[in-house]
Design a protein around this motif. Structure first.
Motif, mmCIF file in Angstrom:
data_model
loop_
_atom_site.group_PDB
_atom_site.id
_atom_site.type_symbol
_atom_site.label_atom_id
_atom_site.label_comp_id
_atom_site.label_asym_id
_atom_site.label_seq_id
_atom_site.Cartn_x
_atom_site.Cartn_y
_atom_site.Cartn_z
ATOM 1 N N GLU A 43 54.291 102.201 51.462
ATOM 2 C CA GLU A 43 54.453 103.645 51.290
ATOM 3 C C GLU A 43 53.084 104.244 50.996
ATOM 4 O OE1 GLU A 43 56.865 106.863 48.509
ATOM 5 O OE2 GLU A 43 57.211 104.720 48.256
ATOM 6 N N VAL A 44 52.700 105.274 51.738
ATOM 7 C CA VAL A 44 51.414 105.937 51.566
ATOM 8 C C VAL A 44 51.671 107.389 51.201
ATOM 9 C CG1 VAL A 44 49.241 106.571 52.657
ATOM 10 C CG2 VAL A 44 50.352 104.424 53.286
ATOM 11 N N LEU A 45 51.102 107.844 50.078
ATOM 12 C CA LEU A 45 51.232 109.231 49.640
ATOM 13 C C LEU A 45 49.848 109.810 49.406
ATOM 14 C CD1 LEU A 45 54.035 108.774 46.967
ATOM 15 C CD2 LEU A 45 54.302 109.713 49.259
ATOM 16 N N SER A 46 49.628 111.008 49.892
ATOM 17 C CA SER A 46 48.373 111.705 49.684
ATOM 18 C C SER A 46 48.669 112.968 48.909
ATOM 19 C CB SER A 46 47.727 112.037 51.028
ATOM 20 O OG SER A 46 46.520 112.722 50.813
ATOM 21 N N ASP A 47 48.030 113.111 47.754
ATOM 22 C CA ASP A 47 48.245 114.274 46.901
ATOM 23 C C ASP A 47 46.881 114.847 46.544
ATOM 24 O OD1 ASP A 47 49.461 116.146 45.213
ATOM 25 O OD2 ASP A 47 49.342 114.782 43.496
ATOM 26 N N ASP A 48 46.535 115.991 47.147
ATOM 27 C CA ASP A 48 45.215 116.600 47.008
ATOM 28 C C ASP A 48 44.155 115.574 47.398
ATOM 29 O OD1 ASP A 48 46.181 119.101 46.265
ATOM 30 O OD2 ASP A 48 46.301 118.518 44.158
ATOM 31 N N ALA A 49 43.305 115.171 46.452
ATOM 32 C CA ALA A 49 42.239 114.223 46.769
ATOM 33 C C ALA A 49 42.550 112.833 46.234
ATOM 34 C CB ALA A 49 40.917 114.712 46.199
ATOM 35 N N THR A 50 43.824 112.541 46.003
ATOM 36 C CA THR A 50 44.231 111.226 45.515
ATOM 37 C C THR A 50 45.143 110.565 46.541
ATOM 38 O OG1 THR A 50 44.101 111.972 43.231
ATOM 39 C CG2 THR A 50 45.353 109.972 43.646
ATOM 40 N N LEU A 51 44.829 109.342 46.828
ATOM 41 C CA LEU A 51 45.611 108.568 47.786
ATOM 42 C C LEU A 51 46.319 107.459 47.029
ATOM 43 C CD1 LEU A 51 46.053 108.358 50.858
ATOM 44 C CD2 LEU A 51 44.204 106.723 50.901
ATOM 45 N N ARG A 52 47.636 107.352 47.221
ATOM 46 C CA ARG A 52 48.422 106.314 46.554
ATOM 47 C C ARG A 52 49.121 105.463 47.604
ATOM 48 N NH1 ARG A 52 48.522 110.616 43.434
ATOM 49 N NH2 ARG A 52 48.373 110.486 41.181
ATOM 50 N N VAL A 53 49.008 104.151 47.433
ATOM 51 C CA VAL A 53 49.630 103.212 48.361
ATOM 52 C C VAL A 53 50.456 102.227 47.549
ATOM 53 C CG1 VAL A 53 49.236 101.473 50.141
ATOM 54 C CG2 VAL A 53 47.645 103.392 49.917
ATOM 55 N N THR A 54 51.708 102.057 47.933
ATOM 56 C CA THR A 54 52.579 101.056 47.316
ATOM 57 C C THR A 54 52.916 100.020 48.382
ATOM 58 O OG1 THR A 54 53.525 102.712 45.838
ATOM 59 C CG2 THR A 54 54.771 100.674 46.123
ATOM 60 N N VAL A 55 52.648 98.769 48.062
ATOM 61 C CA VAL A 55 52.899 97.674 49.002
ATOM 62 C C VAL A 55 53.848 96.690 48.342
ATOM 63 C CG1 VAL A 55 51.862 95.845 50.380
ATOM 64 C CG2 VAL A 55 50.563 97.927 49.936
ATOM 65 N N ARG A 56 54.923 96.385 49.042
ATOM 66 C CA ARG A 56 55.892 95.378 48.574
ATOM 67 C C ARG A 56 55.801 94.221 49.551
ATOM 68 N NH1 ARG A 56 60.503 94.249 45.690
ATOM 69 N NH2 ARG A 56 62.271 93.472 46.879
ATOM 70 N N TYR A 57 55.612 93.013 49.019
ATOM 71 C CA TYR A 57 55.411 91.845 49.870
ATOM 72 C C TYR A 57 55.882 90.576 49.175
ATOM 73 C CZ TYR A 57 51.249 91.303 46.943
ATOM 74 O OH TYR A 57 50.395 91.174 45.870
ATOM 75 N N MET A 58 55.989 89.526 49.973
ATOM 76 C CA MET A 58 56.318 88.211 49.451
ATOM 77 C C MET A 58 55.085 87.322 49.618
ATOM 78 S SD MET A 58 59.057 85.347 50.741
ATOM 79 C CE MET A 58 58.045 84.914 52.129
ATOM 80 N N LEU A 59 54.715 86.649 48.552
ATOM 81 C CA LEU A 59 53.633 85.666 48.642
ATOM 82 C C LEU A 59 54.178 84.438 49.361
ATOM 83 C CD1 LEU A 59 52.064 85.872 45.094
ATOM 84 C CD2 LEU A 59 50.936 86.436 47.238
ATOM 85 N N ARG A 60 53.608 84.117 50.492
ATOM 86 C CA ARG A 60 54.127 82.993 51.289
ATOM 87 C C ARG A 60 54.080 81.652 50.544
ATOM 88 N NH1 ARG A 60 55.370 84.362 56.528
ATOM 89 N NH2 ARG A 60 54.317 86.186 57.366
ATOM 90 N N PRO A 61 52.995 81.321 49.831
ATOM 91 C CA PRO A 61 52.960 80.003 49.183
ATOM 92 C C PRO A 61 54.027 79.801 48.106
ATOM 93 C CG PRO A 61 50.755 80.956 49.296
ATOM 94 C CD PRO A 61 51.716 82.020 49.712
ATOM 95 N N THR A 62 54.400 80.891 47.398
ATOM 96 C CA THR A 62 55.329 80.735 46.273
ATOM 97 C C THR A 62 56.691 81.370 46.507
ATOM 98 O OG1 THR A 62 54.578 82.787 45.227
ATOM 99 C CG2 THR A 62 53.403 80.750 44.633
ATOM 100 N N GLY A 63 56.799 82.292 47.462
ATOM 101 C CA GLY A 63 58.050 83.003 47.693
ATOM 102 C C GLY A 63 58.278 84.145 46.722
ATOM 103 N N GLU A 64 57.306 84.412 45.859
ATOM 104 C CA GLU A 64 57.419 85.473 44.861
ATOM 105 C C GLU A 64 57.342 86.850 45.537
ATOM 106 O OE1 GLU A 64 54.843 87.109 41.027
ATOM 107 O OE2 GLU A 64 54.181 85.334 42.099
#
Length: 119
Positions: A87-108
Protein backbone atom coordinates in the motif's frame (compact mmCIF):
# COMPACT_ATOMS: atom_id res chain seq x y z
CA UNK A 1 25.86 -13.34 9.51
CA UNK A 2 24.22 -10.13 8.32
CA UNK A 3 25.93 -6.80 8.93
CA UNK A 4 23.66 -4.16 10.47
CA UNK A 5 22.69 -1.17 8.36
CA UNK A 6 23.63 1.56 8.85
CA UNK A 7 27.04 0.18 9.69
CA UNK A 8 27.84 0.14 13.41
CA UNK A 9 30.53 -1.28 15.64
CA UNK A 10 29.36 -3.45 18.52
CA UNK A 11 30.57 -3.41 22.14
CA UNK A 12 33.06 -6.18 21.28
CA UNK A 13 34.72 -4.01 18.60
CA UNK A 14 33.36 -6.06 15.71
CA UNK A 15 30.81 -5.20 13.06
CA UNK A 16 27.34 -5.22 14.57
CA UNK A 17 25.22 -8.08 13.25
CA UNK A 18 21.50 -8.08 12.53
CA UNK A 19 18.87 -10.79 12.35
CA UNK A 20 17.67 -12.12 9.00
CA UNK A 21 14.34 -10.30 9.38
CA UNK A 22 16.06 -6.98 10.19
CA UNK A 23 18.44 -7.46 7.27
CA UNK A 24 15.54 -8.02 4.84
CA UNK A 25 13.82 -4.90 6.20
CA UNK A 26 17.01 -2.86 5.69
CA UNK A 27 17.34 -4.12 2.11
CA UNK A 28 13.68 -3.32 1.48
CA UNK A 29 14.11 0.24 2.73
CA UNK A 30 17.17 0.77 0.53
CA UNK A 31 15.29 -0.55 -2.50
CA UNK A 32 12.17 1.55 -1.89
CA UNK A 33 13.97 4.85 -1.43
CA UNK A 34 16.66 4.48 -4.10
CA UNK A 35 15.99 5.97 -7.52
CA UNK A 36 17.05 3.99 -10.59
CA UNK A 37 20.40 5.34 -11.79
CA UNK A 38 21.51 6.33 -8.28
CA UNK A 39 23.82 3.33 -7.86
CA UNK A 40 26.72 3.42 -10.28
CA UNK A 41 27.37 -0.32 -10.51
CA UNK A 42 23.65 -1.20 -10.55
CA UNK A 43 21.86 1.60 -12.39
CA UNK A 44 18.62 -0.40 -12.69
CA UNK A 45 18.37 -0.91 -8.89
CA UNK A 46 15.63 1.02 -7.11
CA UNK A 47 11.92 1.65 -7.19
CA UNK A 48 11.69 5.27 -8.32
CA UNK A 49 9.17 5.92 -5.57
CA UNK A 50 10.62 9.25 -4.48
CA UNK A 51 10.33 10.69 -7.99
CA UNK A 52 6.55 10.85 -7.54
CA UNK A 53 6.36 12.34 -4.06
CA UNK A 54 5.15 15.77 -5.24
CA UNK A 55 2.88 14.47 -8.01
CA UNK A 56 -0.82 15.26 -7.51
CA UNK A 57 -2.61 12.53 -5.58
CA UNK A 58 -4.94 10.38 -7.61
CA UNK A 59 -6.18 6.81 -7.73
CA UNK A 60 -4.19 6.27 -10.93
CA UNK A 61 -0.94 7.46 -9.35
CA UNK A 62 -1.48 5.28 -6.28
CA UNK A 63 -2.12 2.22 -8.48
CA UNK A 64 0.96 2.97 -10.60
CA UNK A 65 3.20 3.38 -7.54
CA UNK A 66 1.83 0.21 -6.00
CA UNK A 67 2.62 -1.79 -9.14
CA UNK A 68 6.07 -0.21 -9.45
CA UNK A 69 6.91 -1.08 -5.84
CA UNK A 70 5.59 -4.63 -6.20
CA UNK A 71 7.67 -5.17 -9.34
CA UNK A 72 10.85 -3.84 -7.72
CA UNK A 73 10.38 -5.92 -4.56
CA UNK A 74 9.69 -9.06 -6.59
CA UNK A 75 12.67 -8.48 -8.88
CA UNK A 76 15.25 -7.69 -6.22
CA UNK A 77 14.01 -9.51 -3.11
CA UNK A 78 11.79 -12.24 -4.57
CA UNK A 79 14.18 -14.97 -3.46
CA UNK A 80 13.87 -13.82 0.17
CA UNK A 81 10.24 -12.73 0.44
CA UNK A 82 6.81 -13.59 -0.91
CA UNK A 83 4.74 -10.43 -1.23
CA UNK A 84 1.31 -10.46 0.35
CA UNK A 85 0.39 -6.81 -0.19
CA UNK A 86 1.70 -3.29 -0.82
CA UNK A 87 0.00 0.00 0.00
CA UNK A 88 1.44 3.38 -1.04
CA UNK A 89 0.05 6.64 0.38
CA UNK A 90 1.25 10.14 -0.43
CA UNK A 91 0.25 12.92 1.94
CA UNK A 92 1.67 16.36 1.06
CA UNK A 93 5.45 15.83 1.16
CA UNK A 94 5.33 12.54 3.09
CA UNK A 95 5.34 9.17 1.43
CA UNK A 96 4.14 6.12 3.36
CA UNK A 97 4.56 2.54 2.19
CA UNK A 98 3.18 -0.53 3.95
CA UNK A 99 4.51 -3.89 2.80
CA UNK A 100 3.12 -7.23 3.98
CA UNK A 101 5.24 -10.25 3.11
CA UNK A 102 6.33 -13.71 4.14
CA UNK A 103 9.98 -14.41 4.86
CA UNK A 104 10.73 -17.44 2.70
CA UNK A 105 13.39 -19.02 4.99
CA UNK A 106 11.17 -18.99 8.10
CA UNK A 107 7.59 -18.65 6.82
CA UNK A 108 7.06 -15.70 9.17
CA UNK A 109 4.46 -13.13 8.03
CA UNK A 110 5.72 -9.56 8.48
CA UNK A 111 4.15 -6.14 7.99
CA UNK A 112 6.59 -3.25 7.69
CA UNK A 113 5.87 0.47 7.44
CA UNK A 114 8.24 2.86 5.71
CA UNK A 115 7.96 6.63 5.37
CA UNK A 116 9.96 9.51 3.98
CA UNK A 117 9.32 13.19 4.33
CA UNK A 118 10.92 15.67 1.98
CA UNK A 119 10.18 18.74 4.09
Amino acid sequence: MNIAFPYQIGADGRSLASTDAAHVRDMMEMLLFTNPGERVMRPEFGSGLLQSIFAPNSAELAATLQLTVQAALTQWLGDLIELRGVEVLSDDATLRVTVRYMLRPTGEIVTENFSRSLT
